[in-house]
Design a protein around this motif. Structure first.
Motif, PDB file in Angstrom:
ATOM      1  N   VAL A   1     -21.900  86.470  43.949  1.00  0.00           N
ATOM      2  CA  VAL A   1     -22.406  87.717  43.374  1.00  0.00           C
ATOM      3  C   VAL A   1     -23.248  88.427  44.431  1.00  0.00           C
ATOM      4  O   VAL A   1     -24.240  87.887  44.919  1.00  0.00           O
ATOM      5  CB  VAL A   1     -23.244  87.445  42.109  1.00  0.00           C
ATOM      6  CG1 VAL A   1     -23.775  88.749  41.536  1.00  0.00           C
ATOM      7  CG2 VAL A   1     -22.422  86.699  41.067  1.00  0.00           C
ATOM      8  N   ALA A   2     -22.845  89.634  44.785  1.00  0.00           N
ATOM      9  CA  ALA A   2     -23.543  90.379  45.833  1.00  0.00           C
ATOM     10  C   ALA A   2     -24.936  90.802  45.369  1.00  0.00           C
ATOM     11  O   ALA A   2     -25.170  90.999  44.171  1.00  0.00           O
ATOM     12  CB  ALA A   2     -22.725  91.611  46.211  1.00  0.00           C
ATOM     13  N   PRO A   3     -25.880  90.964  46.296  1.00  0.00           N
ATOM     14  CA  PRO A   3     -27.206  91.456  45.935  1.00  0.00           C
ATOM     15  C   PRO A   3     -27.116  92.783  45.183  1.00  0.00           C
ATOM     16  O   PRO A   3     -26.355  93.674  45.555  1.00  0.00           O
ATOM     17  CB  PRO A   3     -27.881  91.646  47.298  1.00  0.00           C
ATOM     18  CG  PRO A   3     -27.207  90.667  48.194  1.00  0.00           C
ATOM     19  CD  PRO A   3     -25.780  90.649  47.739  1.00  0.00           C
ATOM     20  N   GLY A   4     -27.879  92.877  44.105  1.00  0.00           N
ATOM     21  CA  GLY A   4     -27.899  94.101  43.319  1.00  0.00           C
ATOM     22  C   GLY A   4     -26.848  94.183  42.236  1.00  0.00           C
ATOM     23  O   GLY A   4     -26.855  95.127  41.432  1.00  0.00           O
ATOM     24  N   VAL A   5     -25.939  93.204  42.179  1.00  0.00           N
ATOM     25  CA  VAL A   5     -24.882  93.194  41.158  1.00  0.00           C
ATOM     26  C   VAL A   5     -25.289  92.257  40.028  1.00  0.00           C
ATOM     27  O   VAL A   5     -25.695  91.119  40.264  1.00  0.00           O
ATOM     28  CB  VAL A   5     -23.538  92.740  41.758  1.00  0.00           C
ATOM     29  CG1 VAL A   5     -22.479  92.612  40.676  1.00  0.00           C
ATOM     30  CG2 VAL A   5     -23.084  93.727  42.830  1.00  0.00           C
ATOM     31  N   ALA A   6     -25.186  92.736  38.789  1.00  0.00           N
ATOM     32  CA  ALA A   6     -25.530  91.927  37.621  1.00  0.00           C
ATOM     33  C   ALA A   6     -24.281  91.220  37.104  1.00  0.00           C
ATOM     34  O   ALA A   6     -23.229  91.831  36.944  1.00  0.00           O
ATOM     35  CB  ALA A   6     -26.122  92.800  36.524  1.00  0.00           C
ATOM     36  N   LYS A   7     -24.388  89.926  36.857  1.00  0.00           N
ATOM     37  CA  LYS A   7     -23.273  89.145  36.317  1.00  0.00           C
ATOM     38  C   LYS A   7     -23.859  88.052  35.430  1.00  0.00           C
ATOM     39  O   LYS A   7     -24.793  87.347  35.842  1.00  0.00           O
ATOM     40  CB  LYS A   7     -22.439  88.537  37.444  1.00  0.00           C
ATOM     41  CG  LYS A   7     -21.127  87.918  36.967  1.00  0.00           C
ATOM     42  CD  LYS A   7     -20.267  87.493  38.149  1.00  0.00           C
ATOM     43  CE  LYS A   7     -18.956  86.882  37.687  1.00  0.00           C
ATOM     44  NZ  LYS A   7     -18.093  87.850  36.981  1.00  0.00           N
TER      45      LYS A   7
ATOM     46  N   LYS B   1     -27.838  79.990  42.602  1.00  0.00           N
ATOM     47  CA  LYS B   1     -27.349  81.343  42.860  1.00  0.00           C
ATOM     48  C   LYS B   1     -26.362  81.275  44.014  1.00  0.00           C
ATOM     49  O   LYS B   1     -26.577  80.545  44.987  1.00  0.00           O
ATOM     50  CB  LYS B   1     -28.524  82.246  43.224  1.00  0.00           C
ATOM     51  CG  LYS B   1     -28.176  83.712  43.418  1.00  0.00           C
ATOM     52  CD  LYS B   1     -27.985  84.422  42.101  1.00  0.00           C
ATOM     53  CE  LYS B   1     -27.841  85.929  42.298  1.00  0.00           C
ATOM     54  NZ  LYS B   1     -27.593  86.632  41.035  1.00  0.00           N
ATOM     55  N   HIS B   2     -25.262  82.033  43.914  1.00  0.00           N
ATOM     56  CA  HIS B   2     -24.214  81.999  44.938  1.00  0.00           C
ATOM     57  C   HIS B   2     -23.938  83.426  45.407  1.00  0.00           C
ATOM     58  O   HIS B   2     -23.471  84.259  44.637  1.00  0.00           O
ATOM     59  CB  HIS B   2     -22.957  81.373  44.336  1.00  0.00           C
ATOM     60  CG  HIS B   2     -21.852  81.139  45.315  1.00  0.00           C
ATOM     61  ND1 HIS B   2     -22.053  80.975  46.674  1.00  0.00           N
ATOM     62  CD2 HIS B   2     -20.492  81.030  45.118  1.00  0.00           C
ATOM     63  CE1 HIS B   2     -20.882  80.766  47.260  1.00  0.00           C
ATOM     64  NE2 HIS B   2     -19.929  80.810  46.349  1.00  0.00           N
ATOM     65  N   GLN B   3     -24.236  83.690  46.680  1.00  0.00           N
ATOM     66  CA  GLN B   3     -24.032  85.032  47.228  1.00  0.00           C
ATOM     67  C   GLN B   3     -23.034  85.066  48.373  1.00  0.00           C
ATOM     68  O   GLN B   3     -22.385  86.093  48.590  1.00  0.00           O
ATOM     69  CB  GLN B   3     -25.373  85.628  47.683  1.00  0.00           C
ATOM     70  CG  GLN B   3     -26.332  85.905  46.541  1.00  0.00           C
ATOM     71  CD  GLN B   3     -27.624  86.579  46.992  1.00  0.00           C
ATOM     72  OE1 GLN B   3     -28.021  86.476  48.151  1.00  0.00           O
ATOM     73  NE2 GLN B   3     -28.274  87.269  46.076  1.00  0.00           N
ATOM     74  N   SER B   4     -22.927  83.971  49.116  1.00  0.00           N
ATOM     75  CA  SER B   4     -21.975  83.933  50.227  1.00  0.00           C
ATOM     76  C   SER B   4     -21.805  82.494  50.689  1.00  0.00           C
ATOM     77  O   SER B   4     -22.426  81.573  50.162  1.00  0.00           O
ATOM     78  CB  SER B   4     -22.453  84.814  51.389  1.00  0.00           C
ATOM     79  OG  SER B   4     -23.507  84.199  52.093  1.00  0.00           O
TER      80      SER B   4
END
Length: 242
Positions: free
Chosen positions: A152-158, A74-77
């Motif tokens: 992908v930001a928290p809460g965003v579905a992709k 998972k990649h968020q930042s």
């Protein structure tokens, strides 16, 4: 006050990158091991300074893979990159081609064996990715791919993309999924860094040999479920839209 601390943290973080690049440039020219040493030193400094300057503690959970394996994370930042590179002995990434031209980062990434791909040409990108990975097998390590293709930001579905399944099949290696909640504290954009505990967790291995559909279903289920749990642990509730 936290915003000011965050700004000072970011400034020193990039200054430290420049300083350590100068310290390790000769070892990195001599051998990829020198590049790995520089990256490890930098990532550990960022973790230490984040805790000291902005109250952001970091933790890596699960069994850290040390063999030649595919890691689908998972990649968020930028922070999840920092955590991966701080503990993996020989990390190398499937990265977007534009990053090759990033000052310091691009050169060190190539010395580590990272594989740049053109995301705008999907079929050609996958073919080149496989070719570049095959050519780089003389430099063994942990190959990291972000199945969703971007932060992908928290809460965003992709959705998860097929590239990870193609690599999994062609390499014939086990895959280690990784989940995280770092985006709750360190966003994709902006200066503010929230205090708390940011976690990256290595999940149980997916053994080589599954078909594409089974692999993708298991990968997405495990990474998203555990990431949502880690975000909930950090106080961020995610609505499951899948």
């Amino acid at each position: 006050m936290q915003w000011l601390r965050s700004l000072l943290f970011i400034v020193q973080m990039y200054l430290a990158m420049a300083v350590l690049a100068l310290v390790y440039i000769v070892p990195a020219v001599i051998s990829p091991r020198g590049a790995y040493a520089g990256v490890h030193a930098y990532c550990r400094w960022v973790r230490l300074s984040a805790r000291w300057m902005v109250g952001l503690k970091t933790e890596v959970r699960g069994e850290v893979p040390t063999d030649e394996v595919l890691i689908a994370s998972k990649h968020q930042s930028f922070l999840d990159i920092i955590l991966l590179c701080s503990v993996l002995p020989r990390p190398k990434f499937i990265m977007k081609k534009e990053l090759v031209w990033a000052p310091i980062l691009g050169w060190f990434a190539l010395r580590m064996g990272c594989v740049p791909v053109d995301r705008g040409k999907r079929g050609a990108a996958i073919a080149k990715m496989l070719d570049d990975v095959a050519k780089g097998r003389a430099l063994p390590g942990q190959l990291i791919i972000y199945p969703q293709g971007t932060r992908v930001a928290p809460g965003v579905a992709k959705p998860f993309k097929v590239g990870s399944a193609v690599l999994y099949r062609e390499l014939g290696q086990d895959c280690v999924p990784a989940a995280t909640n770092v985006g709750v504290f360190w966003p994709r954009h902006g200066i503010y860094r929230r205090p708390g505990l940011a976690v990256l967790e290595f999940l149980p291995r997916i053994s080589a040999g599954l078909d594409q559909h089974a692999f993708m279903a298991r990968l997405e289920q495990e990474v998203e479920t555990r990431s949502n749990a880690l975000m909930a642990e950090a106080g961020f509730q995610v609505e499951d839209r899948r």
